[in-house]
Every structure is written in structure tokens, then in C-alpha cells.
Design a protein around this motif. Structure first.
Motif, PDB file in Angstrom:
ATOM      1  N   THR A   1       0.842  -1.194   0.000  1.00 56.05           N
ATOM      2  CA  THR A   1       0.000   0.000   0.000  1.00 56.05           C
ATOM      3  C   THR A   1       0.877   1.244   0.000  1.00 56.05           C
ATOM      4  N   ASP A   2       0.216   2.388  -0.201  1.00 52.48           N
ATOM      5  CA  ASP A   2       0.885   3.659   0.011  1.00 52.48           C
ATOM      6  C   ASP A   2       0.729   4.036   1.484  1.00 52.48           C
ATOM      7  N   PHE A   3       1.077   5.270   1.829  1.00 58.03           N
ATOM      8  CA  PHE A   3       1.043   5.688   3.229  1.00 58.03           C
ATOM      9  C   PHE A   3      -0.373   5.977   3.725  1.00 58.03           C
ATOM     10  N   SER A   4      -1.371   5.932   2.822  1.00 59.45           N
ATOM     11  CA  SER A   4      -2.767   6.126   3.212  1.00 59.45           C
ATOM     12  C   SER A   4      -3.547   4.817   3.203  1.00 59.45           C
ATOM     13  N   PHE A   5      -2.822   3.707   3.151  1.00 54.86           N
ATOM     14  CA  PHE A   5      -3.424   2.380   3.131  1.00 54.86           C
ATOM     15  C   PHE A   5      -4.233   2.164   1.857  1.00 54.86           C
ATOM     16  N   ASN A   6      -3.859   2.853   0.787  1.00 56.09           N
ATOM     17  CA  ASN A   6      -4.503   2.712  -0.511  1.00 56.09           C
ATOM     18  C   ASN A   6      -3.511   2.146  -1.517  1.00 56.09           C
ATOM     19  N   ASN A   7      -3.928   2.062  -2.776  1.00 64.06           N
ATOM     20  CA  ASN A   7      -3.080   1.459  -3.808  1.00 64.06           C
ATOM     21  C   ASN A   7      -2.533   2.481  -4.797  1.00 64.06           C
ATOM     22  N   LYS A   8      -2.282   3.708  -4.332  1.00 62.74           N
ATOM     23  CA  LYS A   8      -1.774   4.765  -5.207  1.00 62.74           C
ATOM     24  C   LYS A   8      -0.250   4.864  -5.151  1.00 62.74           C
ATOM     25  N   TYR A   9       0.422   3.782  -4.841  1.00 63.76           N
ATOM     26  CA  TYR A   9       1.870   3.811  -4.649  1.00 63.76           C
ATOM     27  C   TYR A   9       2.629   4.132  -5.928  1.00 63.76           C
ATOM     28  N   LEU A  10       2.148   3.694  -7.078  1.00 61.37           N
ATOM     29  CA  LEU A  10       2.865   4.017  -8.315  1.00 61.37           C
ATOM     30  C   LEU A  10       2.801   5.513  -8.600  1.00 61.37           C
ATOM     31  N   GLN A  11       1.697   6.156  -8.197  1.00 61.73           N
ATOM     32  CA  GLN A  11       1.553   7.583  -8.424  1.00 61.73           C
ATOM     33  C   GLN A  11       2.330   8.393  -7.378  1.00 61.73           C
TER      34      GLN A  11
END
Length: 264
Positions: free
Chosen positions: A226-236
Motif C-alpha cells: 500500500t501507500d502511506f494512506s493504506f490505498n493502492n496509489k503507490y505508483l503515483q
């Protein structure tokens, strides 16, 4: 093995061979500075050209996103290439660097290759097909506690904008675990999480080519990303936390209180 993965493996091995042939002559290489603490050598460019040549010969209509040459237009298949992740290590003779190649189809990572030429270790992953190291299936580690865990990370070395935030994240994880390693190649760090050599990994501000292949390796090896918001926007965002499901949760609990709003 998927036919496209076979081509990616060939491209990675060709680039790795080129890199290793240059490893004993680093002092003779042309080296340029891209930004503060960020260097590129002629080997980076040559390895990238070799990868693109192999991919273009097989898939002339595919798009490419490469670290050194940028975007090459094409269809909804896009190859994401880091020809030499860990250039600074390579230039110092520190054997922790890798070739990273991923394939995205309509924005979703479908294939990944991370090749360590100095150890001849080939990590591969296919979405839905698992992750492999030299053709043997790998899984993330089973460690379910921070106590005794070994984590990987990368310092935000190109800019000090988030250094204080990073150090605030680092402190609770450093004191709670058996150790944290900063080896200097995110692609290899992620591959090491996939095969259980590291129990988890986090970093601020990675580029897509640094992590695309490695993140698929972890997901196909049973890990969580995940990203730091527990979402899947890590590539962005370039911000990532990863490990087995329990380790990821424990790391997130330590990191999240120190994440500034600009990184969420």
C-alpha cells in the motif's frame, strides 16, 4: 513461462551481462550527475538501449517508460524499465544493483523481472502465476511480530524535504525490530521481501521504474503493498509500505502517525 516474460528475461539478462562486463572498468566510465547525490553512467544508457532493442524487436507497438530515455509512445502495453537500479553501488563496486523490467497492461502490472547480475539471481512474477527465484517458487516471510524482524528501507537522499518525517518513521521501527537495512537498490530490496530475506520495506518518493516489478513479485509471493494512506496509489505517489499481511499492518501502525499531509 508467459512468452512476454521470456522476452523480458532475455532483455534483463542481456543488460545484466553488459553491466557485469563493465564492473571491472568502472574507473574508465563516463559518469554524469543528474541531481544531488544522483548519478548516471554510460552503462545505464547502454543497458537501457539493450533492453529496448530486445523489447522493440518482439513488440514494436508496445509503449515504454524508461528511466533514462523517458516515455516512448505505443499501445496499451507499456514496459517500465530501470536498466541499473543501484547505480551508486555499481560505481563503488558494491554488489547490490539490479535490472528491473515490468509490463503494465491498461495501467495494471502484469509481469515483473528483477535480475541481479552479480549473483545471477533472477526474480520473476506473472499476475496470478506466482513469483519465482531462479525458477523456484518464493513466498514472503512468515514473521508476525516486529520483534526480531529485519526490515529494508531507502533514505530520501535526493532531497531533505521529508527527511524529518522519515526519521520520525525510522525511530519506532528501529527500536522495535532486530534491524533495518538500507542497501541502495529498491528493486532488490523488494525482491528480498518477496523471497523472505527481508520481512518488510518502506520508502518515500520512489519512481515507478524503481518498484513496478518488485511490487508484483511481493504481491504474487503473498505480500501486501500500500501507500502511506493504506490505498493502492503507490505508483503515483512513490510512497510504499510492504510485507506479509501482519507485518504490513504492524509497520503501518508505526509509520502512519508520522506521515505529513503532503504524503497522504
Amino acid at each position: 513461462m508467459h512468452p512476454m516474460l521470456n522476452i523480458a528475461v532475455r532483455a534483463a539478462r542481456n543488460a545484466g551481462d553488459l553491466i557485469q562486463r563493465s564492473a571491472d572498468n568502472v574507473g574508465q566510465l563516463t559518469i554524469n550527475k543528474k541531481s544531488q547525490h544522483d548519478f548516471v553512467s554510460e552503462v545505464d544508457f547502454q543497458a537501457e538501449q539493450e533492453i529496448i532493442k530486445v523489447l522493440r524487436a518482439a513488440f514494436p507497438d508496445h509503449a515504454i517508460l524508461a528511466e533514462e530515455s523517458g516515455e516512448h509512445e505505443g499501445n496499451d502495453h507499456q514496459w517500465v524499465i530501470d536498466p541499473l537500479d543501484g547505480t551508486t553501488n555499481f560505481l563503488h563496486g558494491f554488489p547490490q544493483y539490479a535490472v528491473s523490467i515490468a509490463l503494465k497492461v491498461k495501467g495494471k502490472i502484469e509481469l515483473g523481472v528483477v535480475y541481479d547480475p552479480s549473483r545471477d539471481e533472477l526474480f520473476t512474477a506473472e499476475r496470478g502465476g506466482g513469483a519465482m527465484l531462479n525458477n523456484r517458487r518464493i513466498r514472503v516471510g512468515r514473521h508476525a511480530s516486529l520483534q526480531g524482524a529485519l526490515l529494508g528501507t531507502g533514505f530520501p537522499f535526493k532531497s531533505d524535504e521529508y527527511l524529518d518525517s522519515y526519521l520520525a518513521m525510522f525511530r519506532p521501527l528501529c527500536t522495535a525490530t532486530s534491524g533495518i537495512r538500507r542497501a541502495g537498490s529498491a528493486a532488490l530490496d523488494l525482491a528480498y521481501v518477496a523471497c523472505g530475506r527481508l520481512d518488510g520495506f518502506w520508502e518515500i518518493g520512489l519512481q515507478e521504474w524503481d518498484m513496478a516489478a518488485g511490487l508484483l513479485l511481493i504481491q504474487e509471493a503473498g505480500g501486501v503493498v500500500t501507500d502511506f494512506s493504506f490505498n493502492n496509489k503507490y505508483l503515483q505517489s512513490g510512497n510504499v509500505i510492504t510485507g506479509n499481511p501482519k507485518m504490513h499492518q504492524l509497520m503501518y501502525q508505526k509509520i502512519e502517525p508520522h506521515v505529513p499531509d503532503k504524503l497522504k
